[in-house]
Design an enzyme around this catalytic site. Structure first.
Site, PDB file in Angstrom:
ATOM      1  N   ASP A 191      -3.916 -16.216   5.484  1.00  0.00           N
ATOM      2  CA  ASP A 191      -3.930 -14.767   5.495  1.00  0.00           C
ATOM      3  C   ASP A 191      -3.883 -14.173   4.094  1.00  0.00           C
ATOM      4  O   ASP A 191      -4.215 -13.012   3.895  1.00  0.00           O
ATOM      5  CB  ASP A 191      -2.741 -14.261   6.321  1.00  0.00           C
ATOM      6  CG  ASP A 191      -2.813 -12.767   6.587  1.00  0.00           C
ATOM      7  OD1 ASP A 191      -3.879 -12.296   7.030  1.00  0.00           O
ATOM      8  OD2 ASP A 191      -1.814 -12.064   6.334  1.00  0.00           O
ATOM      9  N   LEU A 272      -2.611  -5.226   9.358  1.00  0.00           N
ATOM     10  CA  LEU A 272      -3.576  -4.293   8.769  1.00  0.00           C
ATOM     11  C   LEU A 272      -4.247  -4.861   7.514  1.00  0.00           C
ATOM     12  O   LEU A 272      -5.039  -4.163   6.889  1.00  0.00           O
ATOM     13  CB  LEU A 272      -2.879  -2.969   8.411  1.00  0.00           C
ATOM     14  CG  LEU A 272      -2.341  -2.170   9.601  1.00  0.00           C
ATOM     15  CD1 LEU A 272      -1.542  -0.969   9.108  1.00  0.00           C
ATOM     16  CD2 LEU A 272      -3.477  -1.712  10.505  1.00  0.00           C
ATOM     17  N   ARG A 273      -3.918  -6.091   7.166  1.00  0.00           N
ATOM     18  CA  ARG A 273      -4.505  -6.651   5.959  1.00  0.00           C
ATOM     19  C   ARG A 273      -6.018  -6.788   6.096  1.00  0.00           C
ATOM     20  O   ARG A 273      -6.757  -6.654   5.114  1.00  0.00           O
ATOM     21  CB  ARG A 273      -3.865  -8.007   5.639  1.00  0.00           C
ATOM     22  CG  ARG A 273      -4.262  -8.531   4.268  1.00  0.00           C
ATOM     23  CD  ARG A 273      -3.440  -9.753   3.867  1.00  0.00           C
ATOM     24  NE  ARG A 273      -2.139  -9.346   3.370  1.00  0.00           N
ATOM     25  CZ  ARG A 273      -0.978  -9.819   3.809  1.00  0.00           C
ATOM     26  NH1 ARG A 273      -0.976 -10.705   4.784  1.00  0.00           N
ATOM     27  NH2 ARG A 273       0.159  -9.427   3.297  1.00  0.00           N
ATOM     28  N   GLY A 274      -6.498  -7.022   7.308  1.00  0.00           N
ATOM     29  CA  GLY A 274      -7.941  -7.137   7.517  1.00  0.00           C
ATOM     30  C   GLY A 274      -8.672  -5.850   7.179  1.00  0.00           C
ATOM     31  O   GLY A 274      -9.683  -5.860   6.461  1.00  0.00           O
TER      32      GLY A 274
END
Length: 334
Positions: A191, A272-274
């Site tokens: 991630d 929400l990193r995507g």
């Protein structure tokens, strides 16, 4: 020291080259994870891009490449205020590396007997403001992975031994490569990579002949080969620098933010990193192409790289992650 193979002379592997250029424009995108076979030019691309980028300005003698004298850590005892030009660092992190080699070694005996903070900087210090390259990242030992996670999150390396503490900045673009068949990557580290790409050996004769021909020319007629390709590298360097300047001025419509969220929800990506990575990558691509506004087209072109490694496994869907992303793009962003 021989000049690395020119970036613009590399045949194929367009997705990886794009990902590396985007991180050069905006290092905040995060690292690049490269899945693929051995011998497909992964390390060549990393070193070629670093050689293409402008040199960094650093304080003479500073072991962490500080840009200003006041940024040099106290333990380094740097007395010079002179600024020098250095190539963008590319540091290899080998398998089986020890913790002290990565973070640095603190001489406890010297500290206790003389009252001095004797610190030998590690690979993270050398990689500051550059690239840290890990081949076969999926085979790294867990405790080294944990160290990298902490540093990647904070941008700072902290070494603590027997009540003594040493710290220094460690901001770098993490590039990891590996073959998925040899072991999976821990989700926590997976991630942390902003982008992921897949590289394969070319399947057609013409492309393979072109690869062999260019490499042969580089090895046996280097002067003429570099004379042909380095000017093209210079053009690309100027485009990257122009994109860096343009990046803060880009307009990002709300419709693009909506598209980011809709795509990530449809794919079921966690957190929400995507969305944030997808947006930053799309902005970097728009800046690279000289656009003044981020568009849906920019999003669609970087979405596979930004999202394929963030998908949950679906036992009922045997399609690969790239196909799943492309299928969802077609459904959600027609």
């Amino acid at each position: 020291m021989k000049h690395p193979f020119p970036f613009t002379a590399i045949v194929g592997q367009d997705e990886m080259k794009q990902a590396m250029v985007l991180t050069a424009i905006d290092p905040g995108i995060g690292g690049v994870l490269v899945f693929g076979d051995r011998g497909t030019g992964k390390s060549t691309i990393v070193r070629a891009l670093a050689a293409l980028l402008p040199e960094i300005t650093a304080v003479e003698g500073c072991p962490v490449n500080s840009a200003r004298p006041e940024d040099c850590p106290a333990w380094a005892a740097v007395h010079s205020k002179a600024l020098v030009q250095r190539p963008t660092p590319v540091i290899d992190l080998p398998l089986g590396v020890t913790e002290d080699r990565v973070v640095g070694a603190l001489d406890i005996e010297r500290a206790l007997t003389r009252g001095e903070k004797a610190f030998e900087p590690g690979l993270l210090a050398r990689a500051n403001r550059g690239y840290l390259y890990i081949d076969e990242v999926n085979l790294l030992e867990d405790h080294i992975v944990d160290l990298l996670l902490d540093v990647a999150q904070s941008g700072e390396n902290v070494v603590e031994r027997e009540g003594l503490s040493i710290r220094h900045p460690a901001r770098f673009v993490l590039v990891g490569s590996g073959n998925p068949e040899e072991g999976e990557l821990r989700p926590q580290l997976l991630d942390r990579f902003g982008l992921s790409v897949e590289v394969t050996s070319p399947r057609d004769i013409e492309t393979r002949v072109e690869v062999i021909g260019r490499r042969d020319a580089y090895e046996n007629d280097r002067a003429n080969f570099l004379a042909e390709w380095l000017p093209k590298d210079d053009v690309l360097r100027e485009k990257i620098l122009a994109a860096r300047d343009l990046l803060p001025k880009l307009k990002t419509p709300n419709t693009v933010l909506h598209d980011c969220a809709a795509l990530c929800i449809a794919l079921g990506s966690d957190g929400l990193r995507g969305e944030l990575t997808l947006l930053r990558a799309a902005r970097a691509l728009a800046a690279f192409e000289g656009a003044d506004t981020v568009t849906r087209d920019h999003l669609k072109r970087v979405a596979p790289s930004a999202l394929r490694h963030r998908l949950r496994r679906d036992p009922l869907d045997e399609a690969g992650s790239t196909i799943r992303v492309e299928r969802t793009i077609t459904e959600v962003l027609p």
